[in-house]
Design a protein around this motif. Structure first.
Motif, PDB file in Angstrom:
ATOM      1  N   ALA A 200       0.748  -1.599  -0.089  1.00  0.00           N
ATOM      2  CA  ALA A 200      -0.323  -0.045  -0.337  1.00  0.00           C
ATOM      3  C   ALA A 200       0.883   1.256  -0.038  1.00  0.00           C
ATOM      4  CB  ALA A 200      -0.959   0.316   1.315  1.00  0.00           C
ATOM      5  N   LEU A 201       1.885   1.360   1.000  1.00  0.00           N
ATOM      6  CA  LEU A 201       3.125   2.108   0.548  1.00  0.00           C
ATOM      7  C   LEU A 201       3.968   2.995  -0.100  1.00  0.00           C
ATOM      8  CD1 LEU A 201       4.065   1.756   4.552  1.00  0.00           C
ATOM      9  CD2 LEU A 201       2.786   4.116   3.767  1.00  0.00           C
ATOM     10  N   VAL A 202       4.321   1.904  -1.380  1.00  0.00           N
ATOM     11  CA  VAL A 202       4.426   2.127  -2.457  1.00  0.00           C
ATOM     12  C   VAL A 202       3.915   1.920  -3.429  1.00  0.00           C
ATOM     13  CG1 VAL A 202       5.816   0.177  -4.383  1.00  0.00           C
ATOM     14  CG2 VAL A 202       6.745  -0.443  -2.248  1.00  0.00           C
ATOM     15  N   ILE A 203       2.890   2.131  -3.320  1.00  0.00           N
ATOM     16  CA  ILE A 203       1.538   2.312  -4.648  1.00  0.00           C
ATOM     17  C   ILE A 203       1.668   3.835  -4.146  1.00  0.00           C
ATOM     18  CG2 ILE A 203      -1.268   2.314  -5.030  1.00  0.00           C
ATOM     19  CD1 ILE A 203      -0.588  -0.379  -4.300  1.00  0.00           C
ATOM     20  N   LEU A 204       1.140   4.270  -2.774  1.00  0.00           N
ATOM     21  CA  LEU A 204       0.792   5.832  -2.364  1.00  0.00           C
ATOM     22  C   LEU A 204       2.124   6.736  -3.043  1.00  0.00           C
ATOM     23  CD1 LEU A 204      -0.293   7.902  -0.468  1.00  0.00           C
ATOM     24  CD2 LEU A 204       0.827   6.911   1.635  1.00  0.00           C
ATOM     25  N   GLY A 205       3.394   5.948  -2.629  1.00  0.00           N
ATOM     26  CA  GLY A 205       4.573   6.730  -3.308  1.00  0.00           C
ATOM     27  C   GLY A 205       4.849   6.736  -4.469  1.00  0.00           C
ATOM     28  N   LEU A 206       3.871   6.320  -5.997  1.00  0.00           N
ATOM     29  CA  LEU A 206       4.673   6.004  -6.790  1.00  0.00           C
ATOM     30  C   LEU A 206       3.503   7.219  -7.214  1.00  0.00           C
ATOM     31  CD1 LEU A 206       4.504   2.127  -7.873  1.00  0.00           C
ATOM     32  CD2 LEU A 206       6.446   4.044  -8.756  1.00  0.00           C
ATOM     33  N   ILE A 207       2.035   7.132  -6.349  1.00  0.00           N
ATOM     34  CA  ILE A 207       1.272   8.108  -7.427  1.00  0.00           C
ATOM     35  C   ILE A 207       1.619   9.873  -6.653  1.00  0.00           C
ATOM     36  CG2 ILE A 207      -0.897   8.946  -6.174  1.00  0.00           C
ATOM     37  CD1 ILE A 207      -2.455   6.473  -5.896  1.00  0.00           C
ATOM     38  N   MET A 208       2.160   9.516  -5.830  1.00  0.00           N
ATOM     39  CA  MET A 208       2.392  11.250  -5.089  1.00  0.00           C
ATOM     40  C   MET A 208       3.907  11.337  -5.813  1.00  0.00           C
ATOM     41  SD  MET A 208       2.966  11.540  -1.215  1.00  0.00           S
ATOM     42  CE  MET A 208       3.605   9.800  -0.231  1.00  0.00           C
ATOM     43  N   ALA A 209       5.018  10.661  -6.551  1.00  0.00           N
ATOM     44  CA  ALA A 209       5.817  10.452  -7.426  1.00  0.00           C
ATOM     45  C   ALA A 209       5.410  11.264  -8.589  1.00  0.00           C
ATOM     46  CB  ALA A 209       6.726   9.877  -7.826  1.00  0.00           C
ATOM     47  N   ALA A 210       4.414  10.488  -8.770  1.00  0.00           N
ATOM     48  CA  ALA A 210       3.735  10.634 -10.589  1.00  0.00           C
ATOM     49  C   ALA A 210       3.152  12.788 -10.285  1.00  0.00           C
ATOM     50  CB  ALA A 210       2.325   9.883 -10.486  1.00  0.00           C
ATOM     51  N   LEU A 211       2.364  12.876  -9.431  1.00  0.00           N
ATOM     52  CA  LEU A 211       1.964  14.418  -8.871  1.00  0.00           C
ATOM     53  C   LEU A 211       2.688  15.625  -8.379  1.00  0.00           C
ATOM     54  CD1 LEU A 211      -0.777  13.539  -6.340  1.00  0.00           C
ATOM     55  CD2 LEU A 211      -0.935  13.830  -8.563  1.00  0.00           C
ATOM     56  N   PRO A 212       2.919  17.069  -9.726  1.00  0.00           N
ATOM     57  CA  PRO A 212       3.373  17.799  -9.256  1.00  0.00           C
ATOM     58  C   PRO A 212       3.451  17.955  -7.913  1.00  0.00           C
ATOM     59  CG  PRO A 212       1.412  18.508  -9.583  1.00  0.00           C
ATOM     60  CD  PRO A 212       1.691  17.284 -10.439  1.00  0.00           C
ATOM     61  N   PRO A 213       4.429  18.962  -6.850  1.00  0.00           N
ATOM     62  CA  PRO A 213       5.738  19.215  -8.193  1.00  0.00           C
ATOM     63  C   PRO A 213       6.885  18.321  -8.364  1.00  0.00           C
ATOM     64  CG  PRO A 213       5.641  20.045  -5.626  1.00  0.00           C
ATOM     65  CD  PRO A 213       4.370  19.818  -5.550  1.00  0.00           C
ATOM     66  N   TYR A 214       7.296  19.027  -9.198  1.00  0.00           N
ATOM     67  CA  TYR A 214       8.467  17.386  -9.811  1.00  0.00           C
ATOM     68  C   TYR A 214       9.616  18.038  -9.072  1.00  0.00           C
ATOM     69  CZ  TYR A 214       4.767  15.934 -12.512  1.00  0.00           C
ATOM     70  OH  TYR A 214       2.830  16.024 -13.380  1.00  0.00           O
ATOM     71  N   GLY A 215      10.308  16.917  -8.649  1.00  0.00           N
ATOM     72  CA  GLY A 215      12.247  17.816  -7.735  1.00  0.00           C
ATOM     73  C   GLY A 215      11.624  18.055  -7.003  1.00  0.00           C
ATOM     74  N   MET A 216      12.924  18.342  -6.270  1.00  0.00           N
ATOM     75  CA  MET A 216      12.817  19.367  -5.072  1.00  0.00           C
ATOM     76  C   MET A 216      13.493  20.139  -5.202  1.00  0.00           C
ATOM     77  SD  MET A 216      14.539  15.630  -2.285  1.00  0.00           S
ATOM     78  CE  MET A 216      13.930  16.206  -0.576  1.00  0.00           C
ATOM     79  N   GLY A 217      13.143  21.237  -5.948  1.00  0.00           N
ATOM     80  CA  GLY A 217      13.984  22.341  -6.066  1.00  0.00           C
ATOM     81  C   GLY A 217      14.843  22.808  -6.049  1.00  0.00           C
ATOM     82  N   GLU A 218      16.184  21.049  -6.528  1.00  0.00           N
ATOM     83  CA  GLU A 218      17.543  21.063  -6.630  1.00  0.00           C
ATOM     84  C   GLU A 218      18.155  20.359  -6.807  1.00  0.00           C
ATOM     85  OE1 GLU A 218      19.256  23.697  -4.847  1.00  0.00           O
ATOM     86  OE2 GLU A 218      17.586  24.845  -3.858  1.00  0.00           O
ATOM     87  N   THR A 219      18.904  20.728  -7.860  1.00  0.00           N
ATOM     88  CA  THR A 219      20.339  19.882  -8.810  1.00  0.00           C
ATOM     89  C   THR A 219      20.692  18.577  -7.627  1.00  0.00           C
ATOM     90  OG1 THR A 219      19.679  21.631 -10.381  1.00  0.00           O
ATOM     91  CG2 THR A 219      21.992  19.473 -10.422  1.00  0.00           C
ATOM     92  N   LEU A 220      20.008  17.413  -8.856  1.00  0.00           N
ATOM     93  CA  LEU A 220      20.654  16.352  -7.945  1.00  0.00           C
ATOM     94  C   LEU A 220      21.884  15.899  -8.572  1.00  0.00           C
ATOM     95  CD1 LEU A 220      17.462  14.316  -7.720  1.00  0.00           C
ATOM     96  CD2 LEU A 220      18.268  15.628  -5.709  1.00  0.00           C
ATOM     97  N   THR A 221      22.874  15.230  -7.040  1.00  0.00           N
ATOM     98  CA  THR A 221      23.939  15.244  -7.762  1.00  0.00           C
ATOM     99  C   THR A 221      23.900  13.178  -7.309  1.00  0.00           C
ATOM    100  OG1 THR A 221      25.245  16.749  -7.052  1.00  0.00           O
ATOM    101  CG2 THR A 221      26.289  15.012  -7.076  1.00  0.00           C
ATOM    102  N   GLN A 222      24.432  13.109  -9.067  1.00  0.00           N
ATOM    103  CA  GLN A 222      25.015  11.658  -9.306  1.00  0.00           C
ATOM    104  C   GLN A 222      25.807  10.498  -8.281  1.00  0.00           C
ATOM    105  OE1 GLN A 222      22.648   9.628 -12.001  1.00  0.00           O
ATOM    106  NE2 GLN A 222      23.092   8.368 -11.154  1.00  0.00           N
ATOM    107  N   ASN A 223      24.942   9.669  -7.231  1.00  0.00           N
ATOM    108  CA  ASN A 223      26.038   9.366  -6.289  1.00  0.00           C
ATOM    109  C   ASN A 223      26.990   7.935  -6.881  1.00  0.00           C
ATOM    110  OD1 ASN A 223      27.080   9.320  -3.332  1.00  0.00           O
ATOM    111  ND2 ASN A 223      26.212   8.126  -3.246  1.00  0.00           N
TER     112      ASN A 223
END
Length: 296
Positions: A115-138
């Motif tokens: 249930a939480l994975v499904i919730l997470g996928l739904i929230m990831a599909a909704l705006p806003p997209y990203g966290m407002g900052e450029t991510l660094t590939q680790n």
């Protein structure tokens, strides 16, 4: 405070603890847990430290490399071992009794996690997209995917250990002695928050992070009391930490297994603090989702 009848399932976890409810037994048991956890970790890190260069040994303490992060997360297994020994010696209880019925635990774990994975996928599909900052590939995607199975196991060991201690051993021992949920839910949550209070790492965000941890502890305690096993709380904790440690992590601690890194640390008071408030809302929605999943 919720209706105590909603917590009837919790009695299945607490019943055998009532035979030895003395607080001195809990205090002595926590002493055993602490001594074993500190001692075994000291031995482990001393041994590994002998094999590393000084700069590598420093990185081991913070988990900023892949190997260091894995070692730190897997070392939480000592915490579970400490609880198992303490419960056996002081309350004559088994680790299985603290976890709850195995079949029901696994069933509830997967129900809530799904249930939480499904919730997470739904929230990831909704705006806003990203966290407002450029991510660094680790980590390179191929490396991250190769490590993912063992990374998931390591996070599961870490989160399960904390749930076994706080929502398991401490909560059940207190519930065996006190009837009020305010005590047996509240005290472990405050202790959990104290363990997350780290001004040296989180700076001015330290109190906010501790409050977040306290509320998380209360919600996990509620799920445990409603379900009668640690499965739902472990699922909630696991998914929360998996996202923070394996997908998008902060750079200064336990970042070695993350695919991406944020461009600021835990002491940042601007953008990060805003996201901490968002995380409060996400945590609450996740708890409600878990409760709905358990009603099926």
């Amino acid at each position: 405070m919720p209706d105590p009848n909603a917590y009837a399932a919790h009695e299945g976890l607490v019943g055998d603890a009532r035979a030895r409810p003395e607080l001195w037994r809990l205090a002595a048991g926590l002493g055993i847990v602490l001594v074993l956890y500190v001692t075994l970790n000291a031995v482990l890190f001393a041994f590994i430290g002998q094999l590393l260069q000084p700069d590598q040994a420093q990185g081991l303490l913070h988990g900023t490399s892949t190997s260091a992060a894995l070692i730190l997360l897997l070392s939480f297994g000592f915490l579970t071992l400490g609880v198992a020994i303490a419960a056996r010696q002081m309350q004559h209880r088994s680790l299985a009794a603290i976890l709850g019925p195995r079949r029901l635990l696994l069933q509830q774990f997967w129900m809530v996690l799904r249930a939480l994975v499904i919730l997470g996928l739904i929230m990831a599909a909704l705006p806003p997209y990203g966290m407002g900052e450029t991510l660094t590939q680790n980590l390179a995607l191929s490396t991250w995917l190769l490590l993912l199975p063992v990374s998931v196991i390591a996070v599961l060991i870490q989160t399960s250990a904390e749930e076994v201690l706080f929502r398991g051993y401490i909560q059940q021992c207190l519930a065996a002695r006190f009837r009020s949920p305010a005590i047996w839910m509240g005290v472990p949550s405050v202790l959990f928050a104290a363990g997350h209070y780290a001004p040296g790492v989180t700076g001015e965000n330290a109190l906010l992070v501790a409050i977040w941890a306290c509320i998380f502890g209360l919600l996990a305690a509620d799920l445990t009391a409603r379900s009668g096993t640690l499965g739902p709380a472990i699922a909630l904790h696991f998914l929360n930490n998996a996202v923070a440690l394996l997908f998008i992590s902060l750079p200064e601690t336990l970042s070695g297994l993350a695919l991406y890194l944020l461009p600021y640390d835990m002491s940042e008071t601007g953008t990060l603090r805003q996201w901490l408030f968002v995380d409060f809302a996400v945590m609450t929605v996740s708890w409600l989702t878990a409760r709905l999943a358990l009603r099926r």
